[in-house]
Design a protein around this motif. Structure first.
Motif, PDB file in Angstrom:
ATOM      1  N   SER A   1     -23.648 -26.857 -68.325  1.00 47.53           N
ATOM      2  CA  SER A   1     -22.850 -27.121 -69.106  1.00 47.53           C
ATOM      3  C   SER A   1     -21.973 -27.119 -69.175  1.00 47.53           C
ATOM      4  O   SER A   1     -21.182 -27.031 -69.934  1.00 47.53           O
ATOM      5  CB  SER A   1     -24.282 -26.397 -70.166  1.00 47.53           C
ATOM      6  N   ARG A   2     -21.413 -26.020 -68.679  1.00 49.95           N
ATOM      7  CA  ARG A   2     -19.958 -25.198 -68.363  1.00 49.95           C
ATOM      8  C   ARG A   2     -19.298 -26.134 -67.723  1.00 49.95           C
ATOM      9  O   ARG A   2     -19.556 -26.530 -66.777  1.00 49.95           O
ATOM     10  CB  ARG A   2     -19.544 -23.769 -68.106  1.00 49.95           C
ATOM     11  N   LYS A   3     -18.275 -25.532 -66.969  1.00 50.11           N
ATOM     12  CA  LYS A   3     -17.001 -26.375 -66.161  1.00 50.11           C
ATOM     13  C   LYS A   3     -17.235 -25.135 -65.053  1.00 50.11           C
ATOM     14  O   LYS A   3     -16.564 -23.984 -65.787  1.00 50.11           O
ATOM     15  CB  LYS A   3     -15.820 -26.653 -66.277  1.00 50.11           C
ATOM     16  N   THR A   4     -16.627 -25.262 -63.659  1.00 43.22           N
ATOM     17  CA  THR A   4     -16.443 -24.810 -62.585  1.00 43.22           C
ATOM     18  C   THR A   4     -14.699 -24.608 -62.883  1.00 43.22           C
ATOM     19  O   THR A   4     -14.117 -25.545 -62.942  1.00 43.22           O
ATOM     20  CB  THR A   4     -17.161 -25.166 -61.586  1.00 43.22           C
ATOM     21  N   THR A   5     -14.214 -23.338 -62.307  1.00 42.55           N
ATOM     22  CA  THR A   5     -12.867 -23.149 -61.781  1.00 42.55           C
ATOM     23  C   THR A   5     -12.575 -21.997 -60.559  1.00 42.55           C
ATOM     24  O   THR A   5     -13.195 -21.687 -60.565  1.00 42.55           O
ATOM     25  CB  THR A   5     -12.216 -22.850 -62.989  1.00 42.55           C
ATOM     26  N   ILE A   6     -11.357 -22.371 -60.486  1.00 44.02           N
ATOM     27  CA  ILE A   6     -11.034 -21.637 -59.536  1.00 44.02           C
ATOM     28  C   ILE A   6      -9.019 -21.861 -59.858  1.00 44.02           C
ATOM     29  O   ILE A   6      -8.557 -22.504 -60.380  1.00 44.02           O
ATOM     30  CB  ILE A   6     -10.570 -21.662 -57.555  1.00 44.02           C
TER      31      ILE A   6
ATOM     32  N   ASP B   1      -9.584 -30.232 -55.381  1.00 41.20           N
ATOM     33  CA  ASP B   1     -10.689 -31.067 -55.089  1.00 41.20           C
ATOM     34  C   ASP B   1     -12.511 -30.876 -55.859  1.00 41.20           C
ATOM     35  O   ASP B   1     -12.957 -31.988 -56.107  1.00 41.20           O
ATOM     36  CB  ASP B   1     -11.256 -32.552 -54.370  1.00 41.20           C
ATOM     37  N   ILE B   2     -12.504 -29.666 -54.924  1.00 42.80           N
ATOM     38  CA  ILE B   2     -13.577 -29.072 -56.086  1.00 42.80           C
ATOM     39  C   ILE B   2     -14.688 -28.969 -56.323  1.00 42.80           C
ATOM     40  O   ILE B   2     -15.626 -28.912 -57.473  1.00 42.80           O
ATOM     41  CB  ILE B   2     -14.074 -27.911 -54.646  1.00 42.80           C
ATOM     42  N   VAL B   3     -13.831 -28.440 -57.778  1.00 39.89           N
ATOM     43  CA  VAL B   3     -14.201 -27.511 -58.857  1.00 39.89           C
ATOM     44  C   VAL B   3     -14.201 -28.584 -59.823  1.00 39.89           C
ATOM     45  O   VAL B   3     -12.526 -29.241 -60.524  1.00 39.89           O
ATOM     46  CB  VAL B   3     -13.676 -26.096 -59.198  1.00 39.89           C
ATOM     47  N   ASP B   4     -13.959 -28.191 -61.277  1.00 38.22           N
ATOM     48  CA  ASP B   4     -14.094 -29.308 -62.158  1.00 38.22           C
ATOM     49  C   ASP B   4     -12.268 -29.175 -63.161  1.00 38.22           C
ATOM     50  O   ASP B   4     -12.139 -29.865 -63.283  1.00 38.22           O
ATOM     51  CB  ASP B   4     -15.166 -29.230 -63.096  1.00 38.22           C
ATOM     52  N   VAL B   5     -11.706 -27.946 -62.572  1.00 38.19           N
ATOM     53  CA  VAL B   5     -10.539 -27.447 -62.886  1.00 38.19           C
ATOM     54  C   VAL B   5      -9.629 -27.284 -62.856  1.00 38.19           C
ATOM     55  O   VAL B   5     -10.563 -25.700 -62.042  1.00 38.19           O
ATOM     56  CB  VAL B   5     -11.047 -26.821 -64.584  1.00 38.19           C
ATOM     57  N   TYR B   6      -8.830 -26.775 -62.474  1.00 37.42           N
ATOM     58  CA  TYR B   6      -8.071 -26.670 -61.255  1.00 37.42           C
ATOM     59  C   TYR B   6      -6.851 -25.707 -61.828  1.00 37.42           C
ATOM     60  O   TYR B   6      -5.982 -26.415 -62.854  1.00 37.42           O
ATOM     61  CB  TYR B   6      -7.379 -27.267 -60.173  1.00 37.42           C
ATOM     62  N   SER B   7      -6.075 -24.307 -61.363  1.00 37.88           N
ATOM     63  CA  SER B   7      -5.136 -23.646 -61.537  1.00 37.88           C
ATOM     64  C   SER B   7      -3.707 -23.047 -60.752  1.00 37.88           C
ATOM     65  O   SER B   7      -4.476 -22.522 -60.106  1.00 37.88           O
ATOM     66  CB  SER B   7      -5.655 -22.768 -62.189  1.00 37.88           C
ATOM     67  N   PRO B   8      -3.145 -23.836 -60.638  1.00 35.33           N
ATOM     68  CA  PRO B   8      -1.820 -23.871 -59.511  1.00 35.33           C
ATOM     69  C   PRO B   8      -1.263 -22.560 -59.927  1.00 35.33           C
ATOM     70  O   PRO B   8      -1.406 -22.166 -60.825  1.00 35.33           O
ATOM     71  CB  PRO B   8      -1.570 -25.432 -59.623  1.00 35.33           C
TER      72      PRO B   8
END
Length: 821
Positions: free
Chosen positions: A459-464, A472-479
């Motif tokens: 139900s949740r998103k992944t991020t790094i 490109d691996i996770v759902d949400v990306y922060s540069p």
């Protein structure tokens, strides 16, 4: 007794009985502890009786209360590295389990970083990892010990418990010691003695979902049973209670096996009250387990909400766009380090909410359950992450720890409606711990962790944050975007962010801002811009955190003033109001915190990027955010901690006011300088700025803000200095306050003519001899014995203890000065 009063009396009695039973189930073990900061030769040294010819205080144990951190002070000691090694705790427990054939557990809410647990001389459990919760069943060890003669003779029926914590350096353990925060040791979160019946609930998983229209909610409940004696059967009740306390659904369940996690109920809730930052309404899931005559009840809070990161678009909550207005948090506090009490945590989180925050990234590890409960109840959405931070990728021991800590984090915080993102890592492009830095191996493990997170919680998103080769691996990306600090100027923020936004499907901007040395102010805060290269991107690169070498950058060449950082924040916030595609951002960080990687900062070993100091004192920048993010009328004149401004006689100066009011009127020395209307796009201070001429000496500044029929005011006094100064030549030391047993001393840096050098940044070192106690090693501008001057001055407090003391101040190249207290 009247019937009405009798009913009330019975209700109160029932409440007290139920509260008592609950209190018997879980008891915080805060007092009665002794601590030793070193290792022992063996467990016998912690328990041997005094009559063995060895004094009971050799080695020397000190009395402490929990939570407790090894590094409460030494993390910011300017003269040495913080302690990394083993430490021991011991206590004696009076065990009184109210359940027949019940279990006795020690529940750790977090302990750093490797922990061993003993009952007398029996090792009963171990744990690797400083941030997740864990439990040790001590039932058998307690029962066995109570049967011994020594229990009654030496310990008078109580049960000795000893705990060894260890934060020694270990390359095969996360987080990396290259991480830009202190990896603390100790029992720095609450430790609980828990009594349960023979069969109890280990976990309750409550998944609350609602359709996009908000008309139909679904609540699925699953349990994991704790059944160490393999009774292998349990039944119970489930009740769903709405935010007003009304039971709206209930059912029963029966299990013929307790061997695995099982679903026990599914409920439909029509038109549920939706959880949001503005309306953080919570439902209660109450699950009772019964077996062998014992009853155990667990309550979990849940919230109905749906969210979406729109492809190449904004963030949506409950079908409406929500700009995520965020910050970050470390568990760190002046005087206690990681050992923050519940009261401290509540104060900090409330300050966060009062500033207008609706999102927080919990960096860079699983944080206290108290924090997540407050996120739920205050209405703060959350990104929580495993502590895979910097250094590269280790072997199987390393990866197994990361796997377990990600699993524990998700399972332990699964029910919190505030959580929307599971963080899988931070700055994993930062090498250094291992000879090999293999991007493909890091990608492979990141993919494994990404799959694990989705399997545990679809139900949740992944991020790094900041690992471009894994974006490109996770759902949400922060540069990495640090416009105006590590690279470029802050007016490049919008274009740089748009460029990065276009590179991924789902974008979020975590970490931006810069350092500010609290109490330091500037008449020309943007002067460093003249040498800064622009147009080359705003990402943080290797070496940028250093205060020497490399390209010109504000982090190295700026003045670290509160004046500059307010301008930087102000620019970012006004730009974010014109970026309809932005999901949101989180500035780094809410409160200053300690780090071993920054010994040369104006407060040694402190990351000073907070809008609060480490003791929760507000910096001026707190009010910049409040002026953009809150609705309750507020007004704040910049400069509450700026006692002396400077310039030429008759020179015009700017006064800035941060406010969310429609209009504000400024008064200088009783004279109105007119009413101005707020316009968020009129930089700086959203148009609420006045150019005035100060008189030499004392000046009174007052502002009146108007929002509809509501009037708010603020007022400060500042001295205007026109005398010019030469280079620093001497110090003067004076006592400026003495109250409640604490004296405050202030040192000023003067030139040869006795004029205060208001731009002086000399290093100041305080010392004390005598009966008093210097209030140092706090990591604050006014609580550090070594600190850079702020506008040619520095202060510190002394607890006088009704005695005599001498305070000394040294500064390189200047004569040492003293004052008697």
């Amino acid at each position: 007794m009247p019937l009405k009063n009798l009913r009330l009396y019975l209700i109160i009695i029932c409440f007290l009985i139920s509260s008592t039973l609950f209190a018997q189930q879980s008891i915080r073990l805060n007092t009665g502890w002794e601590f030793l900061q070193r290792d022992l030769g063996g467990i016998w040294e912690a328990i041997r009786p005094e009559d063995k010819g060895i004094p009971h205080d050799v080695p020397h144990w000190q009395q402490v209360t929990l939570p407790h951190c090894f590094n409460a002070r030494d993390a910011v000691n300017p003269d040495m590295n913080y302690y990394q090694g083993p430490g021991w705790y011991r206590t004696q427990l009076n065990i009184n389990n109210p359940y027949n054939d019940g279990r006795i557990l020690l529940h750790f809410e977090g302990a750093g970083q490797k922990t061993d647990v003993y009952v007398y001389d029996t090792k009963v459990g171990s744990h690797l990892g400083g941030y997740d919760e864990w439990t040790v069943d001590i039932t058998k060890a307690v029962d066995d010990f109570k049967k011994t003669e020594i229990c009654q003779t030496q310990f008078k029926g109580s049960v000795p418990v000893e705990i060894r914590c260890d934060n020694s350096r270990d390359l095969e353990s996360i987080p990396s010691r290259l991480s830009d925060f202190t990896v603390y040791g100790g029992l720095y979160r609450y430790l609980n003695l828990v009594y349960t019946p023979a069969v109890s609930l280990d976990k309750v998983f409550a998944k609350a979902e609602v359709d996009k229209d908000g008309k139909q909610g679904r609540l699925d409940v699953g349990v994991r049973i704790y059944d160490p004696e393999n009774i292998n059967a349990a039944g119970g009740d489930i009740r769903i209670i709405d935010p007003q306390g009304k039971v709206i659904q209930q059912s029963k369940y029966n299990l013929s096996s307790t061997a695995r996690e099982v679903p026990v109920g599914s409920f439909m809730v029509k038109k549920p009250q939706l959880w949001s930052p503005d309306h953080p309404v919570l439902y209660t899931v109450e699950v009772t387990a019964r077996a062998n005559g014992g009853t155990f009840t667990q309550r979990e809070k849940v919230g109905f909400r749906n969210f979406e990161f729109v492809d190449h678009g904004p963030f949506m909550l409950n079908g409406k766009r929500l700009l995520l207005r965020g910050t970050h948090r470390h568990e760190d506090q002046a005087g206690v380090a990681a050992a923050m009490t519940e009261g401290m945590i509540r104060q900090e989180m409330q300050l966060m909410k009062d500033m207008g925050v609706n999102f927080v990234r919990l960096a860079h590890y699983q944080q206290s359950r108290i924090v997540l409960d407050l996120c739920d109840s205050l209405g703060i959405l959350a990104w929580e992450e495993e502590p895979w931070c910097r250094g590269g990728l280790g072997g199987e021991v390393y990866k197994n720890q990361a796997r377990q800590m990600l699993t524990n984090m998700i399972e332990q915080h699964y029910n919190h409606p505030s959580i929307i993102l599971w963080g899988l890592g931070n700055e994993n492009d930062w090498e250094g711990d291992f000879p090999e830095f293999d991007k493909e191996k890091i990608r492979a493990f990141m993919s494994e962790q990404n799959d694990r997170a989705h399997r545990l919680d679809p139900s949740r998103k992944t991020t790094i944050r900041r690992c471009d080769f894994c974006k490109d691996i996770v759902d949400v990306y922060s540069p990495s975007i640090w416009a105006g600090w590590y690279r470029g100027t802050y007016n490049e923020y919008k274009q740089t962010t748009l460029d990065e936004f276009n590179k991924v499907n789902h974008f979020f901007h975590a970490e931006w801002g810069g350092d500010s040395h609290a109490l330091r102010h500037s008449e020309d805060p943007d002067k460093a811009f003249v040498n800064i290269k622009t147009g080359g991107g705003a990402d943080e690169r290797a070496g940028d955190a250093s205060l020497s070498g490399g390209d010109s950058r504000v982090s190295k060449d700026g003045d670290w003033s509160e004046s500059y950082i307010c301008n930087l924040f102000d620019w970012h916030l006004k730009e974010q109001e014109t970026m309809p595609w932005l999901t949101g951002s989180a500035f780094w960080i809410f409160k200053d915190f300690s780090t071993p990687l920054r010994p040369d900062n104006p407060i040694p070993y402190m990351n000073q990027k907070g809008v609060l100091e480490r003791d929760m004192a507000k910096k001026e920048s707190y009010y910049v955010f409040q002026s953009y993010w809150t609705a309750k009328p507020m007004v704040h004149i910049y400069g509450h901690t700026w006692p002396v401004r400077w310039g030429n006689e008759g020179e015009q100066k700017m006064i800035k006011v941060y406010s969310n009011c429609e209009t504000a009127e400024l008064f200088l020395n009783g004279k109105s300088y007119g009413v101005k209307k707020r316009n968020s796009q009129d930089f700086p201070a959203a148009g609420l700025r006045w150019v005035v001429t100060f008189k030499k000496g004392a000046n009174n500044i007052r502002v009146v803000g108007q929002q509809g029929k509501t009037t708010v005011t603020d007022e400060i006094n500042q001295v205007y200095q026109t005398d010019k100064w030469d280079k620093p030549a001497k110090l003067i030391l004076e006592k400026i306050a003495d109250e409640n047993g604490f004296a405050t001393v202030q040192v000023k840096v003067l030139d040869k003519n006795g004029v205060q050098c208001l731009d002086a940044v000399n290093w100041i070192s305080f010392s004390l001899s005598g009966d008093g106690i210097l209030q140092d090693d706090l990591g604050t501008s006014g609580g550090s014995r070594k600190v850079q001057a702020y506008n040619g001055r520095a202060t510190i407090k002394v607890q006088t203890q009704n005695g005599k003391s001498v305070v000394g101040v040294q500064s390189p190249g200047l004569q040492t000065v003293f004052i008697n207290l």
